[in-house]
Design a protein around this motif. Structure first.
Motif, PDB file in Angstrom:
ATOM      1  N   SER A 199       0.837  -1.199   0.000  1.00  0.00           N
ATOM      2  CA  SER A 199       0.000   0.000   0.000  1.00  0.00           C
ATOM      3  C   SER A 199       0.870   1.246   0.000  1.00  0.00           C
ATOM      4  O   SER A 199       1.983   1.259   0.546  1.00  0.00           O
ATOM      5  N   ALA A 200       0.352   2.310  -0.593  1.00  0.00           N
ATOM      6  CA  ALA A 200       1.138   3.523  -0.785  1.00  0.00           C
ATOM      7  C   ALA A 200       1.306   4.320   0.497  1.00  0.00           C
ATOM      8  O   ALA A 200       2.392   4.810   0.803  1.00  0.00           O
ATOM      9  N   GLY A 201       0.220   4.474   1.265  1.00  0.00           N
ATOM     10  CA  GLY A 201       0.297   5.309   2.452  1.00  0.00           C
ATOM     11  C   GLY A 201      -0.467   4.711   3.611  1.00  0.00           C
ATOM     12  O   GLY A 201      -1.292   3.799   3.445  1.00  0.00           O
ATOM     13  N   VAL A 234       5.029   6.345  -3.994  1.00  0.00           N
ATOM     14  CA  VAL A 234       6.033   6.887  -4.911  1.00  0.00           C
ATOM     15  C   VAL A 234       6.678   8.169  -4.412  1.00  0.00           C
ATOM     16  O   VAL A 234       7.680   8.619  -4.981  1.00  0.00           O
ATOM     17  N   ALA A 235       6.154   8.767  -3.344  1.00  0.00           N
ATOM     18  CA  ALA A 235       6.816   9.945  -2.780  1.00  0.00           C
ATOM     19  C   ALA A 235       8.167   9.583  -2.175  1.00  0.00           C
ATOM     20  O   ALA A 235       9.012  10.457  -1.961  1.00  0.00           O
ATOM     21  N   ILE A 276      -2.025  -1.032  -3.736  1.00  0.00           N
ATOM     22  CA  ILE A 276      -3.120  -0.177  -3.275  1.00  0.00           C
ATOM     23  C   ILE A 276      -2.629   1.252  -3.135  1.00  0.00           C
ATOM     24  O   ILE A 276      -1.635   1.506  -2.444  1.00  0.00           O
ATOM     25  N   ALA A 277      -3.341   2.193  -3.773  1.00  0.00           N
ATOM     26  CA  ALA A 277      -2.902   3.585  -3.705  1.00  0.00           C
ATOM     27  C   ALA A 277      -4.044   4.542  -3.995  1.00  0.00           C
ATOM     28  O   ALA A 277      -4.940   4.244  -4.787  1.00  0.00           O
ATOM     29  N   SER A 306       1.971   0.960 -11.203  1.00  0.00           N
ATOM     30  CA  SER A 306       2.834   1.054 -12.393  1.00  0.00           C
ATOM     31  C   SER A 306       4.286   0.814 -12.028  1.00  0.00           C
ATOM     32  O   SER A 306       5.030   0.130 -12.748  1.00  0.00           O
ATOM     33  N   VAL A 307       4.704   1.387 -10.909  1.00  0.00           N
ATOM     34  CA  VAL A 307       6.086   1.205 -10.458  1.00  0.00           C
ATOM     35  C   VAL A 307       6.335  -0.258 -10.110  1.00  0.00           C
ATOM     36  O   VAL A 307       7.335  -0.849 -10.538  1.00  0.00           O
ATOM     37  N   VAL A 308       5.433  -0.848  -9.348  1.00  0.00           N
ATOM     38  CA  VAL A 308       5.599  -2.243  -8.927  1.00  0.00           C
ATOM     39  C   VAL A 308       5.626  -3.174 -10.135  1.00  0.00           C
ATOM     40  O   VAL A 308       6.445  -4.099 -10.206  1.00  0.00           O
ATOM     41  N   ALA A 309       4.752  -2.912 -11.112  1.00  0.00           N
ATOM     42  CA  ALA A 309       4.685  -3.776 -12.291  1.00  0.00           C
ATOM     43  C   ALA A 309       6.002  -3.778 -13.067  1.00  0.00           C
ATOM     44  O   ALA A 309       6.329  -4.766 -13.736  1.00  0.00           O
TER      45      ALA A 309
END
Length: 256
Positions: free
Chosen positions: A124-126, A155-156, A177-178, A186-189
């Motif tokens: 998860s992002a945050g 991504v921050a 999750i974001a 997209s980054v993980v992929a």
């Protein structure tokens, strides 16, 4: 009804340890049980490998409880999602052996809570995305997957993903999750060779439009292998990832 239970009944009939009438009695009200306000699908476990999941939002607490009781009475594991505090309290009182996750708004009974097979990674992002991540982790575990949860890796601060690269690359499926702009999947992929299930969340400032910005960003992802579920649908994302994980494990073991 669990497939093992049905197999047991059939074997007992075949061995002469149970009469046909007794078996018919045991299978009465199966596969559909009419509660008046709900049609409980006891056949789903045999078709899909996991029983009907109870979505509690919009239901009265007593309705959720009665559906849960019907499923448990047939020996099925139980997963309830989107249950508020009052519903969780009712479920815990009725089924004290169950597992409550207030943040994820889930209740689990008779399903794996740890261990599991294969690996589903949930990232998860945050911290604000944790309610959706908790729903996802409980769902994947209930379906029998081993689960690794990676939080606050948006991504921050991309460097926060680096310590978890090995886990991500070992997973059979990933739930990313974001909220905000929804860039994490997209980054993980771009780092893995397995399917990434993207879950947009309703986290973000005004122009995020309650998760719509993240949803559209994920739908237009340049990352190959990204699939997208609806806003805040941690359950749907994790269910898909758990099915992928199960298929990989079975293929590796030579099971159908």
């Amino acid at each position: 009804m669990r497939p093992e239970k049905l197999e047991q009944i059939l074997r007992q009939v075949a061995a002469g340890d149970r009469s046909v009438d007794e078996a018919l009695r045991d299978l009465s009200r199966w596969p559909i049980e009419d509660l008046g306000f709900a049609q409980v699908d006891h056949h789903r476990h045999l078709r899909q490998g996991f029983p009907e999941v109870v979505y509690a939002a919009g239901k009265r607490a007593q309705e959720t409880l009665r559906i849960a009781e019907a499923l448990v009475a047939k020996g099925a594991p139980l997963l309830v999602t989107r249950a508020d505090e009052a519903v969780l309290e009712r479920l815990q009182a009725r089924f004290p052996d169950g597992r409550v996750n207030p943040r994820g708004k889930t209740f689990v009974l008779g399903a794996p809570g740890g261990g599991g097979e294969g690996l589903v990674a949930i990232v998860s992002a945050g911290t604000s995305d944790l309610p959706v991540a908790e729903e996802a982790s409980e769902t994947a575990r209930a379906l029998g997957a081993r689960v690794a949860v990676i939080t606050d890796a948006g991504v921050a601060g991309l460097h926060r993903l680096v310590p978890h690269l090995e886990t991500l690359q070992q997973a059979n499926a990933i739930v990313a999750i974001a909220g905000m702009e929804g860039a994490l999947p997209s980054v993980v992929a771009g780092l893995v060779s397995v399917p990434v299930i993207a879950v947009p969340t309703s986290v973000g400032y005004g122009a995020s439009f309650g998760g719509l910005a993240a949803l559209l960003g994920m739908l237009t992802s340049c990352g190959a292998g990204v699939s997208v579920v609806n806003i805040d649908n941690g359950f749907g994302g994790a269910y898909a990832a758990a099915l992928i994980n199960r298929a990989v494990v079975r293929a590796a073991e030579g099971r159908v």
